[in-house]
Design an enzyme around this catalytic site. Structure first.
Site, mmCIF file in Angstrom:
data_model
loop_
_atom_site.group_PDB
_atom_site.id
_atom_site.type_symbol
_atom_site.label_atom_id
_atom_site.label_comp_id
_atom_site.label_asym_id
_atom_site.label_seq_id
_atom_site.Cartn_x
_atom_site.Cartn_y
_atom_site.Cartn_z
ATOM 1 N N LYS A 17 -3.248 43.316 32.913
ATOM 2 C CA LYS A 17 -4.348 44.228 33.237
ATOM 3 C C LYS A 17 -5.551 44.015 32.330
ATOM 4 C CE LYS A 17 -0.949 47.582 34.811
ATOM 5 N NZ LYS A 17 0.136 48.277 34.069
ATOM 6 N N ARG A 48 15.701 29.809 25.709
ATOM 7 C CA ARG A 48 16.559 29.346 24.632
ATOM 8 C C ARG A 48 16.198 29.994 23.290
ATOM 9 N NH1 ARG A 48 19.432 24.847 25.195
ATOM 10 N NH2 ARG A 48 18.141 24.453 27.003
ATOM 11 N N THR A 49 14.923 29.929 22.927
ATOM 12 C CA THR A 49 14.488 30.501 21.649
ATOM 13 C C THR A 49 14.703 32.010 21.642
ATOM 14 O OG1 THR A 49 12.834 28.768 21.511
ATOM 15 C CG2 THR A 49 12.544 30.624 20.041
ATOM 16 N N HIS A 92 6.193 25.761 15.105
ATOM 17 C CA HIS A 92 7.425 26.408 15.536
ATOM 18 C C HIS A 92 8.338 26.394 14.313
ATOM 19 C CE1 HIS A 92 10.567 27.944 17.867
ATOM 20 N NE2 HIS A 92 10.840 26.935 18.660
ATOM 21 N N ARG A 108 6.157 34.396 20.708
ATOM 22 C CA ARG A 108 5.801 33.077 21.241
ATOM 23 C C ARG A 108 4.575 33.273 22.123
ATOM 24 N NH1 ARG A 108 8.356 27.750 23.389
ATOM 25 N NH2 ARG A 108 9.626 28.182 21.594
#
Ligand SMILES: [Zn+2]
Lengths: 151, 300
Positions: B78, B49-50, B127, B99
């Site tokens: 890795k 969504r974001t 956020h 994020r």
């Protein structure tokens, strides 16, 4: 004469006075006395200011500013006395700086500082008792909640 | 270099400027052109969504988007350090949207690169673009952010969004009602902060009596994964289900907000009421993100 320290004077070194009672061993672990340092620890001495206090003496070593800053985390009222040739040449209260860099680990396990190779940073929100905010995860901790970084 | 990492870094002057700009972009008064710019979206923790909202915002600005979603098959898997990963993206993009599952990751990244960084969620910490789109939605529906009566309902203990919103509104003299089951109540350290700021709030376990006074009801999802004990979750999950029948006596300007996704905490029979605003709220997110991207890219 009740103000006289109840431990023998030292020729050269550092005396840390006004440590909260029973915190002396923690202070010692912070300043990381070397194997051959001669250390005297006084626990639960009577104190006008605090009722009870601890005292630490380290012979032959003058504490650095960095050592002193970290002591402030658990002993914000401590006094540091530098001795040379049995004379007090310097005496000052411990002063926690506005920011602490690389001194303590963040107590939040999900904080990025515990997952990347990087230096921690804390901003001091309150000086006594010490409250610090992690510059990264933004959580606030009491001074004695934080584990000190061992060199 | 200016970044957007935490609501803590924003004063009301900057918040108001972003809200005004989002409005100007939405109305078409301002048409920023970022056609020569690339946004690097680094979603170490996927959030469709974001990510879609940022993607849409950058494309509406005429810009281009490169994306990493999850860490499967990437250099991160890795064992590449976060610092190395972002220093490479620094070479490709003009702005980074990140994020990450670790708290503080966005702040750290902003210290590793010489382009602006937008925090799209760092663990349970911040956020800020969600907080700003919430404020934009409130401003749009109430014509002000000042002196509002706002109920926060649901998971107030772990809800990053509601914590952030409470601080973001602190400068606007609100009255808060914190409505949650005891197990999910607003944490004491936040109540202490509000006391220190001299703010007005009420902690409640019921909602009905206050509904007629409300300007905004902000509802959040109660998440199963927050509970160690599944029985405890079952007990509280249905504690606050908002239904149309509860909303017969509301003010004309009353609106319901929800950061979405919802599960069952707002019944679908609410969706057609004039107060239902959560889908428009998601739309507002795109305008707010356009305003944020534009403001940060202008520094370059
Ligand atoms: Zn931290």
């Amino acid at each position: 004469m009740d103000k006289k320290l109840k431990v023998d004077p030292i020729r050269e070194g550092t005396v840390i006075d006004h440590i909260p009672a029973n915190k002396a061993l923690q202070v010692l672990s912070i300043i990381k006395a070397a194997q051959d340092d001669v250390v005297t620890v006084g626990i639960n001495f009577a104190s006008h200011k605090f009722g009870r206090k601890d005292i630490v003496k380290i012979e032959g070593r003058e504490l650095s500013q960095k050592d002193i800053n970290s002591i402030a985390l658990i002993a914000p009222d401590a006094t540091v006395i530098i001795i040379r040739d049995f004379q007090v040449i310097n005496k000052y209260p411990v002063q926690i700086p506005d920011t602490l860099n690389g001194l303590a680990r963040c107590a939040n396990p999900r904080c990025i500082t515990n997952h990347e190779e990087m230096m921690t940073r804390f901003r001091v929100q309150q000086k006594n008792p010490v409250r610090l905010r992690c510059h990264y995860c933004e959580r606030v901790f009491d001074g004695d909640e934080l584990e000190l970084v061992t060199a | 270099m200016e970044h957007l990492i935490s609501m803590r870094d924003l004063d009301t002057r900057r918040i108001n400027a972003l809200i005004k700009r989002a409005g100007d972009i939405e109305s078409g008064r301002e048409k920023p052109d970022m056609s020569n710019r690339v946004m690097g979206a680094l979603f170490f923790e996927p959030s469709t969504r974001t990510q879609l909202s940022f993607d849409t915002a950058m494309k509406r600005l005429g810009g281009k988007v490169i994306t990493m979603s999850g860490t499967k098959g990437t250099s991160v898997e890795k064992g590449e350090s976060l610092a190395d990963t972002v220093k490479i993206i620094n070479q490709y993009a003009d702005i980074i949207v990140v994020r990450h599952y670790n708290e503080g990751a966005a702040r750290y990244i902003s210290e590793q690169v010489d382009i602006p960084v937008v925090n799209a969620g760092d663990g349970a910490n911040q956020h800020p673009t969600q907080s700003l789109l919430d404020l934009y939605s409130i401003q749009k529906t109430q014509n002000t952010l000042n002196n509002l009566r706002i109920a926060l309902v649901g998971d107030l203990k772990y809800g990053r969004t509601v914590h952030s919103l409470v601080y973001a509104l602190a400068g606007y003299n609100p009255v808060f009602y914190f409505v949650a089951p005891e197990a999910l109540a607003m944490p004491q350290y936040i109540l202490d902060d509000l006391d220190n700021m001299g703010m007005t709030y009420e902690v409640r376990e019921t909602l009905e009596e206050i509904i007629p006074q409300l300007d905004i009801m902000y509802v959040t999802r109660i998440q199963r994964e927050r509970f160690a004990d599944p029985e405890e979750y079952e007990k509280v999950k249905n504690a606050f289900i908002i239904r149309a029948a509860h909303l017969t006596e509301v003010k004309e300007n009353f609106r319901i907000l929800h950061p979405l996704p919802r599960v069952n905490e707002i019944h679908t029979d609410v969706d057609t009421l004039p107060g239902a605003y959560y889908f428009q709220q998601a739309g507002n997110g795109v305008y707010m993100r356009q305003a944020i991207l534009t403001t940060l890219l202008e520094q370059l």
